[in-house]
Motif scaffolding. Structure first.
Motif, PDB file in Angstrom:
ATOM      1  N   ASN A 210       0.869  -1.342  -0.146  1.00  0.00           N
ATOM      2  CA  ASN A 210       0.031  -0.082  -0.020  1.00  0.00           C
ATOM      3  C   ASN A 210       0.767   1.396   0.036  1.00  0.00           C
ATOM      4  O   ASN A 210       0.371   2.408  -0.006  1.00  0.00           O
ATOM      5  CB  ASN A 210      -1.048   0.095   1.217  1.00  0.00           C
ATOM      6  N   ASP A 211       2.023   1.140  -0.004  1.00  0.00           N
ATOM      7  CA  ASP A 211       3.177   2.523  -0.173  1.00  0.00           C
ATOM      8  C   ASP A 211       4.310   2.277  -0.995  1.00  0.00           C
ATOM      9  O   ASP A 211       5.244   2.324  -0.391  1.00  0.00           O
ATOM     10  CB  ASP A 211       3.114   2.952   1.398  1.00  0.00           C
ATOM     11  N   THR A 212       4.182   1.565  -2.102  1.00  0.00           N
ATOM     12  CA  THR A 212       5.419   1.085  -2.868  1.00  0.00           C
ATOM     13  C   THR A 212       5.937   2.074  -3.380  1.00  0.00           C
ATOM     14  O   THR A 212       6.456   2.208  -4.791  1.00  0.00           O
ATOM     15  CB  THR A 212       4.769   0.040  -3.955  1.00  0.00           C
ATOM     16  N   LYS A 213       6.098   3.559  -2.966  1.00  0.00           N
ATOM     17  CA  LYS A 213       6.749   4.372  -3.461  1.00  0.00           C
ATOM     18  C   LYS A 213       8.347   4.088  -3.526  1.00  0.00           C
ATOM     19  O   LYS A 213       8.778   3.244  -2.878  1.00  0.00           O
ATOM     20  CB  LYS A 213       6.348   5.771  -2.992  1.00  0.00           C
ATOM     21  N   ILE A 214       9.137   4.731  -4.462  1.00  0.00           N
ATOM     22  CA  ILE A 214      10.453   4.219  -4.492  1.00  0.00           C
ATOM     23  C   ILE A 214      11.375   4.415  -3.394  1.00  0.00           C
ATOM     24  O   ILE A 214      12.236   3.579  -3.207  1.00  0.00           O
ATOM     25  CB  ILE A 214      11.171   4.806  -5.883  1.00  0.00           C
ATOM     26  N   ALA A 256      11.011  14.654  -9.271  1.00  0.00           N
ATOM     27  CA  ALA A 256      10.430  14.470  -7.933  1.00  0.00           C
ATOM     28  C   ALA A 256       8.925  14.664  -7.799  1.00  0.00           C
ATOM     29  O   ALA A 256       8.558  15.635  -8.362  1.00  0.00           O
ATOM     30  CB  ALA A 256      11.385  14.999  -6.934  1.00  0.00           C
ATOM     31  N   GLU A 257       8.168  13.970  -6.940  1.00  0.00           N
ATOM     32  CA  GLU A 257       7.001  14.607  -6.430  1.00  0.00           C
ATOM     33  C   GLU A 257       6.512  15.855  -6.198  1.00  0.00           C
ATOM     34  O   GLU A 257       5.375  15.984  -6.332  1.00  0.00           O
ATOM     35  CB  GLU A 257       6.551  13.180  -5.303  1.00  0.00           C
ATOM     36  N   ASP A 258       7.357  16.723  -5.791  1.00  0.00           N
ATOM     37  CA  ASP A 258       7.122  17.908  -5.365  1.00  0.00           C
ATOM     38  C   ASP A 258       7.895  18.878  -6.466  1.00  0.00           C
ATOM     39  O   ASP A 258       7.736  20.108  -5.964  1.00  0.00           O
ATOM     40  CB  ASP A 258       7.646  18.385  -3.965  1.00  0.00           C
ATOM     41  N   LEU A 308      -4.778  14.320  -4.984  1.00  0.00           N
ATOM     42  CA  LEU A 308      -6.283  15.007  -4.242  1.00  0.00           C
ATOM     43  C   LEU A 308      -5.824  14.974  -2.570  1.00  0.00           C
ATOM     44  O   LEU A 308      -6.165  15.970  -1.966  1.00  0.00           O
ATOM     45  CB  LEU A 308      -7.465  14.215  -4.586  1.00  0.00           C
ATOM     46  N   ARG A 309      -5.224  13.959  -2.209  1.00  0.00           N
ATOM     47  CA  ARG A 309      -4.843  14.073  -0.824  1.00  0.00           C
ATOM     48  C   ARG A 309      -3.976  15.373  -0.427  1.00  0.00           C
ATOM     49  O   ARG A 309      -3.877  15.851   0.616  1.00  0.00           O
ATOM     50  CB  ARG A 309      -3.997  12.878  -0.043  1.00  0.00           C
ATOM     51  N   PHE A 310      -2.927  15.553  -1.445  1.00  0.00           N
ATOM     52  CA  PHE A 310      -1.959  16.654  -1.310  1.00  0.00           C
ATOM     53  C   PHE A 310      -2.655  17.933  -1.082  1.00  0.00           C
ATOM     54  O   PHE A 310      -2.657  18.945  -0.433  1.00  0.00           O
ATOM     55  CB  PHE A 310      -0.808  16.638  -2.218  1.00  0.00           C
ATOM     56  N   ASN A 319      -1.526  19.635   7.792  1.00  0.00           N
ATOM     57  CA  ASN A 319      -1.325  18.863   9.024  1.00  0.00           C
ATOM     58  C   ASN A 319      -1.064  17.529   8.893  1.00  0.00           C
ATOM     59  O   ASN A 319      -1.347  16.870   9.830  1.00  0.00           O
ATOM     60  CB  ASN A 319      -2.576  19.213  10.213  1.00  0.00           C
ATOM     61  N   TYR A 320      -1.232  16.945   7.660  1.00  0.00           N
ATOM     62  CA  TYR A 320      -0.796  15.421   7.470  1.00  0.00           C
ATOM     63  C   TYR A 320       0.494  15.090   7.011  1.00  0.00           C
ATOM     64  O   TYR A 320       1.173  14.690   7.749  1.00  0.00           O
ATOM     65  CB  TYR A 320      -2.075  14.985   6.572  1.00  0.00           C
ATOM     66  N   PHE A 321       0.947  15.687   5.964  1.00  0.00           N
ATOM     67  CA  PHE A 321       2.212  15.272   5.135  1.00  0.00           C
ATOM     68  C   PHE A 321       3.180  16.531   5.769  1.00  0.00           C
ATOM     69  O   PHE A 321       2.577  17.559   5.974  1.00  0.00           O
ATOM     70  CB  PHE A 321       1.983  15.500   3.602  1.00  0.00           C
TER      71      PHE A 321
HETATM   72  C1  GN1 Z   1       3.151   8.888   2.562  1.00  0.00           C
HETATM   73  O1  GN1 Z   1       5.161   7.626   4.516  1.00  0.00           O
HETATM   74  P1  GN1 Z   1       5.523   7.684   3.231  1.00  0.00           P
HETATM   75  O2  GN1 Z   1       6.194   9.124   3.022  1.00  0.00           O
HETATM   76  O3  GN1 Z   1       6.404   6.496   2.720  1.00  0.00           O
HETATM   77  C2  GN1 Z   1       1.881   8.349   2.627  1.00  0.00           C
HETATM   78  C3  GN1 Z   1       1.382   7.575   1.251  1.00  0.00           C
HETATM   79  C4  GN1 Z   1       1.642   8.688   0.448  1.00  0.00           C
HETATM   80  C5  GN1 Z   1       2.705   9.203   0.339  1.00  0.00           C
HETATM   81  C6  GN1 Z   1       3.247  10.273  -0.879  1.00  0.00           C
HETATM   82  C7  GN1 Z   1       0.742   6.621   5.757  1.00  0.00           C
HETATM   83  O4  GN1 Z   1       4.304   7.848   2.366  1.00  0.00           O
HETATM   84  O5  GN1 Z   1       0.000   7.138   1.316  1.00  0.00           O
HETATM   85  O6  GN1 Z   1       1.405   7.870  -0.979  1.00  0.00           O
HETATM   86  O7  GN1 Z   1       3.344   9.654   1.517  1.00  0.00           O
HETATM   87  N1  GN1 Z   1       1.665   7.364   3.931  1.00  0.00           N
HETATM   88  C8  GN1 Z   1       0.720   7.468   4.572  1.00  0.00           C
HETATM   89  O8  GN1 Z   1       4.517  10.514  -1.084  1.00  0.00           O
HETATM   90  O9  GN1 Z   1      -0.119   8.274   4.381  1.00  0.00           O
END
Ligand code: GN1
Ligand code: ADP
Ligand code: MG
Length: 357
Positions: A210-214, A256-258, A308-310, A319-321
């Motif tokens: 569920n968080d397979t980011k690189i 990058a993502e940002d 959308l979450r960003f 207050n989340y990221f």
């Molecule tokens: C967060 O924890 P991290 O940085 O690997 C987030 C993911 C998002 C990601 C966006 C628990 O991941 O859902 O895809 O940022 N993790 C949580 O970069 O919300």
């Protein structure tokens, strides 16, 4: 409280020499505070858990440790060859430590490794996707029902849209007007939630990362091979389309993502092909036809949903990221929308790549 004082307390708990203890930040995760804790002999990773995001840290640790134990058994049978992230216990056998109402845990440090925020080349994409595929394959016989839902509805797009609508209706920080074009762009795509709900009826429920980011992959500094899949905090029942999509989201763009260099935010087709090849190969005996068909939808849903979450977090006052500059979440949202648009534009070509595997 000073980090040095925290370092000493953690050192005491985890059997390091507290007078020698030093702590420094590592990595670029958005959620937890990740630090390297060292004395003159030992190194470990310590993390202050974000208890707003993870209100039940015990459940988080139970999930991660259940997976850790499953993978360890596989490794003993020679069925899993990556390193496994292991939680460390305190001298009194606890996996969580409270310091001044903050919750910390420790993980074995995987040395001689590095993580990436942007994929450098096809080989790296193939290597990382293949490792995420091996991880998924190893969880095939893991009973996903035993996992706690640490963040309910984590990949529920309809729910994410509801949360966005609520935050937008309040607009407590008065930020909506200035980004009305970005808001409108996202709103025009809300039908994606219905498409996703229909597709999910056709695919099996799996134990997913569920968080397979690189940057949740560690590579070996010696060989550049994959060393370990990390950040098991959101392992929950889900669908592979999300894990596939999150790789597309974080592997395929050269930016990058940002990044605000939006004209360069697009899907690199060669990287996409390498990741699809790498991921599907370990799963070829278990992936269903409907699941493979759903991967392209995952590639659309993930940049859209994370974007959308960003945007929601921007409107909600960040207050989340974790953010490091003004409008950081808004920049990320624009970036993710640009990537989503690129997936739409290249959809046929990307789909043909998947079908040919
Ligand atoms: C967060 O924890 P991290 O940085 O690997 C987030 C993911 C998002 C990601 C966006 C628990 O991941 O859902 O895809 O940022 N993790 C949580 O970069 O919300
Ligand atoms: P977050 O939940 O904030 O994303 P992660 O668990 O992904 O936190 O850790 C953030 C970063 O810390 C990773 O990208 C990686 O660079 C580094 N890291 C985390 N765990 C380890 C480990 N066990 N060994 C080496 N480095 C690690
Ligand atoms: Mg992470």
């Amino acid at each position: 409280m000073e980090y040095q004082a925290v370092a000493q307390q953690l050192a005491d708990e985890y059997g390091l020499i507290s007078e020698e203890a030093k702590m420094k930040p590592i990595g670029s995760g958005h959620i937890n505070t990740t630090m390297l804790l060292q004395d003159n002999h030992k190194t470990m990773v310590v993390q202050k858990l974000n208890t707003t995001v993870f209100p039940n840290p015990l459940h988080l640790v139970e999930n991660a440790r259940a997976i850790e134990q499953h993978l360890t058994a596989k490794a003993l049978n020679g069925e899993y060859s990556l390193a496994i992230i292991k939680h460390l216990a305190t001298s009194s056998g606890q996996y969580l430590v409270d310091i001044n109402d903050e919750v910390w845990r420790a993980l074995a440090f995987i040395g001689r490794s590095y993580s990436e925020d942007v994929v450098a080349n096809e080989q790296q994409a193939l290597t990382a996707a293949n490792a995420f595929g091996q991880f998924a394959h190893a969880l095939n016989d893991f009973d996903a029902a035993q996992l706690h839902h640490v963040i309910p509805n984590f990949h529920n797009l309809a729910m994410r849209i509801d949360a966005f609508n609520q935050v937008l209706a309040k607009d407590e920080h008065g930020r909506a007007e200035k980004c009305s074009d970005v808001i409108a762009a996202f709103q025009q795509q809300f039908a994606l939630a219905e498409e996703l709900q229909q597709a999910q009826k056709q695919v099996p429920l799996r134990a997913c990362h569920n968080d397979t980011k690189i940057n949740n992959m560690l590579f070996s500094t010696q060989s550049d091979a994959a060393r370990a899949v990390i950040d098991l905090d959101t392992c929950m029942p889900g669908n592979w389309l999300f894990d596939f999509g999150d790789m597309v989201r974080t592997f395929c763009s050269p930016e990058a993502e940002d990044s605000t260099n939006l004209s360069n935010v697009q899907v690199r087709e060669n990287i996409f092909a390498a990741l699809a090849q790498g991921y599907i190969e370990p799963l070829q005996d278990s992936v269903t036809a409907a699941e493979k068909d759903s991967f392209i939808l995952g590639a659309k849903v993930m940049p859209f949903m994370i974007g959308l979450r960003f945007l929601t977090d921007h409107l909600d006052g960040d207050n989340y990221f974790a953010t490091h500059r003004a409008n950081h979440n808004l920049d990320r949202a624009k970036n993710q929308f640009a990537l989503y648009s690129s997936v739409l534009e290249k959809e046929d070509c990307l789909n043909n790549i998947i079908r040919a595997i």
